[in-house]
Motif scaffolding. Structure first.
Motif, PDB file in Angstrom:
ATOM      1  N   LEU A  97       7.034  -4.258 -11.660  1.00 11.92           N
ATOM      2  CA  LEU A  97       6.392  -5.011 -10.583  1.00 11.92           C
ATOM      3  C   LEU A  97       7.375  -5.321  -9.459  1.00 11.92           C
ATOM      4  O   LEU A  97       7.030  -5.225  -8.277  1.00 11.92           O
ATOM      5  N   GLU A  98       8.587  -5.705  -9.825  1.00 11.87           N
ATOM      6  CA  GLU A  98       9.613  -5.991  -8.816  1.00 11.87           C
ATOM      7  C   GLU A  98       9.930  -4.738  -8.011  1.00 11.87           C
ATOM      8  O   GLU A  98      10.060  -4.794  -6.792  1.00 11.87           O
ATOM      9  N   GLU A  99      10.039  -3.611  -8.687  1.00 12.67           N
ATOM     10  CA  GLU A  99      10.304  -2.351  -7.996  1.00 12.67           C
ATOM     11  C   GLU A  99       9.128  -1.978  -7.091  1.00 12.67           C
ATOM     12  O   GLU A  99       9.322  -1.544  -5.956  1.00 12.67           O
ATOM     13  N   MET A 100       7.930  -2.166  -7.580  1.00  9.38           N
ATOM     14  CA  MET A 100       6.743  -1.856  -6.776  1.00  9.38           C
ATOM     15  C   MET A 100       6.670  -2.772  -5.550  1.00  9.38           C
ATOM     16  O   MET A 100       6.255  -2.339  -4.478  1.00  9.38           O
ATOM     17  N   GLN A 101       7.074  -4.029  -5.702  1.00  7.32           N
ATOM     18  CA  GLN A 101       7.083  -4.954  -4.565  1.00  7.32           C
ATOM     19  C   GLN A 101       8.044  -4.461  -3.489  1.00  7.32           C
ATOM     20  O   GLN A 101       7.726  -4.500  -2.299  1.00  7.32           O
ATOM     21  N   LYS A 102       9.205  -3.963  -3.895  1.00  7.10           N
ATOM     22  CA  LYS A 102      10.168  -3.409  -2.936  1.00  7.10           C
ATOM     23  C   LYS A 102       9.575  -2.198  -2.219  1.00  7.10           C
ATOM     24  O   LYS A 102       9.724  -2.051  -1.007  1.00  7.10           O
ATOM     25  N   VAL A 103       8.913  -1.345  -2.956  1.00  9.16           N
ATOM     26  CA  VAL A 103       8.290  -0.161  -2.356  1.00  9.16           C
ATOM     27  C   VAL A 103       7.193  -0.592  -1.382  1.00  9.16           C
ATOM     28  O   VAL A 103       7.077  -0.040  -0.278  1.00  9.16           O
ATOM     29  N   LEU A 104       6.398  -1.569  -1.773  1.00  4.78           N
ATOM     30  CA  LEU A 104       5.333  -2.065  -0.905  1.00  4.78           C
ATOM     31  C   LEU A 104       5.910  -2.615   0.406  1.00  4.78           C
ATOM     32  O   LEU A 104       5.397  -2.325   1.492  1.00  4.78           O
ATOM     33  N   GLU A 105       6.985  -3.375   0.305  1.00  4.37           N
ATOM     34  CA  GLU A 105       7.620  -3.918   1.503  1.00  4.37           C
ATOM     35  C   GLU A 105       8.149  -2.793   2.399  1.00  4.37           C
ATOM     36  O   GLU A 105       8.020  -2.854   3.624  1.00  4.37           O
ATOM     37  N   ARG A 106       8.721  -1.779   1.788  1.00  3.95           N
ATOM     38  CA  ARG A 106       9.221  -0.653   2.579  1.00  3.95           C
ATOM     39  C   ARG A 106       8.083   0.090   3.265  1.00  3.95           C
ATOM     40  O   ARG A 106       8.185   0.484   4.422  1.00  3.95           O
ATOM     41  N   LEU A 107       6.986   0.294   2.546  1.00  4.44           N
ATOM     42  CA  LEU A 107       5.817   0.944   3.148  1.00  4.44           C
ATOM     43  C   LEU A 107       5.274   0.123   4.319  1.00  4.44           C
ATOM     44  O   LEU A 107       4.945   0.675   5.368  1.00  4.44           O
ATOM     45  N   ASP A 108       5.170  -1.192   4.126  1.00 10.68           N
ATOM     46  CA  ASP A 108       4.696  -2.054   5.204  1.00 10.68           C
ATOM     47  C   ASP A 108       5.587  -1.917   6.431  1.00 10.68           C
ATOM     48  O   ASP A 108       5.101  -1.836   7.563  1.00 10.68           O
TER      49      ASP A 108
END
Length: 133
Positions: A97-108
């Motif tokens: 989840l933490e890794e996915m949150q980082k990816v989500l922030e990068r995508l945003d």
């Protein structure tokens, strides 16, 4: 419930339900006199649990181990082993989840940059000096 009803209720194919039972991912389902699977409320609970855990990314092997420990009974040893297994899987899920949150922030961020560049490019387009309508 029949396998068709369970399949529809949980949006899982009948083949997947049979496979889960065959590999020990869900305990054996009782059959009626005609040999047709007759899912009880407890069986459906297992289906729901497995679907939820698979959706969270737990592996088939981990879940088979969990079911095996459950079927061994509620001794102190198997209870501890099941809890430890769940705790470890939770740790792994939190890390994902933490890794996915980082990816989500990068995508945003990338999307916002994309929008800024497109809007900037549109502003620099030359406009005709005379109306041609």
């Amino acid at each position: 419930m029949t396998i068709t009803e369970v399949s529809q209720k949980y949006d899982i194919s009948q083949d997947t339900l049979r496979y889960y039972e065959r590999i020990g991912l869900i305990p054996r389902v009782n059959r009626n006199k005609s040999g047709i699977r007759d899912y009880t409320e407890e069986d459906c609970g297992w289906v729901e649990f497995i679907k939820c855990m698979r959706g969270a990314g737990l592996s088939v092997d981990v879940l088979i181990e969990y079911v095996r420990l459950y079927l061994e009974g509620g001794s102190e040893e198997t209870l501890k082993a099941r809890k430890d297994l769940l705790i470890e899987q939770r740790k792994q899920l939190v890390a994902r989840l933490e890794e996915m949150q980082k990816v989500l922030e990068r995508l945003d961020y990338k999307i916002s940059i994309f929008d800024q560049k497109i809007l900037g490019a549109e502003k620099t387009l030359s406009r005709p000096t005379k109306a041609y309508f």
